[in-house]
Design a protein around this motif. Structure first.
Motif, short mmCIF file in Angstrom:
data_model
loop_
_atom_site.label_atom_id
_atom_site.label_comp_id
_atom_site.label_asym_id
_atom_site.label_seq_id
_atom_site.Cartn_x
_atom_site.Cartn_y
_atom_site.Cartn_z
N LEU A 49 -2.09 4.04 -2.92
CA LEU A 49 -0.80 3.21 -2.52
C LEU A 49 -0.97 2.45 -0.90
CD1 LEU A 49 2.20 5.19 -3.85
CD2 LEU A 49 0.93 3.02 -4.80
N ARG A 50 -2.07 3.05 -0.24
CA ARG A 50 -2.16 2.59 1.31
C ARG A 50 -2.19 1.10 1.53
NH1 ARG A 50 -5.66 6.35 3.17
NH2 ARG A 50 -3.94 7.39 4.00
N GLY A 51 -2.89 0.52 0.93
CA GLY A 51 -3.34 -0.97 1.06
C GLY A 51 -2.19 -1.83 0.52
N PRO A 52 -1.59 -1.52 -0.74
CA PRO A 52 -0.43 -2.25 -1.36
C PRO A 52 0.95 -2.07 -0.35
CG PRO A 52 -1.42 -1.19 -3.13
CD PRO A 52 -2.17 -0.89 -1.90
N LEU A 53 1.01 -0.91 0.15
CA LEU A 53 2.30 -0.51 1.05
C LEU A 53 1.92 -1.54 2.40
CD1 LEU A 53 4.51 1.17 1.83
CD2 LEU A 53 3.04 2.71 2.83
#
Length: 106
Positions: A49-53
């Motif tokens: 989820l790091r990139g989309p967040l």
């Protein structure tokens, strides 16, 4: 159980001890093993989820969300979003009240 696709690639770190001292024959009790496995799944889910967040947070800050709004909604700190906004070149809504960029006449 983790599949090979979920497991991060292991790379040797400089100075890492390799060989017999690097591993033990430790087997955790069942409750500890469950807890460790659940934690590992959660960490891997957060990694995905790091990139989309980050992308969504930048988009929302440009649309008017404050760092306080995002911190409250996500559980991350204000500082996390402050740094993200700085990296993305998003202008501050107000001048800082402390630190080197604050008004020297205080």
């Amino acid at each position: 159980m983790l599949t090979p696709a979920d497991q991060p690639a292991h790379r040797r770190r400089p100075g890492a001890i390799m060989g017999a001292m690097a591993r033990s024959n430790y087997e955790p009790p069942a409750d500890a093993a469950r807890l460790f496995a659940n934690n590992r799944r959660a960490v891997l889910a957060l990694d995905k989820l790091r990139g989309p967040l980050r992308e969504t947070a930048v988009r929302e800050m440009r649309a008017g969300a404050t760092i306080g709004d995002l911190a409250r909604l996500t559980g991350y700190s204000n500082e996390f979003f402050r740094r993200l906004a700085r990296e993305a070149g998003i202008e501050r809504r107000r001048p800082p009240t402390r630190g080197r960029n604050s008004d020297p006449s205080d």
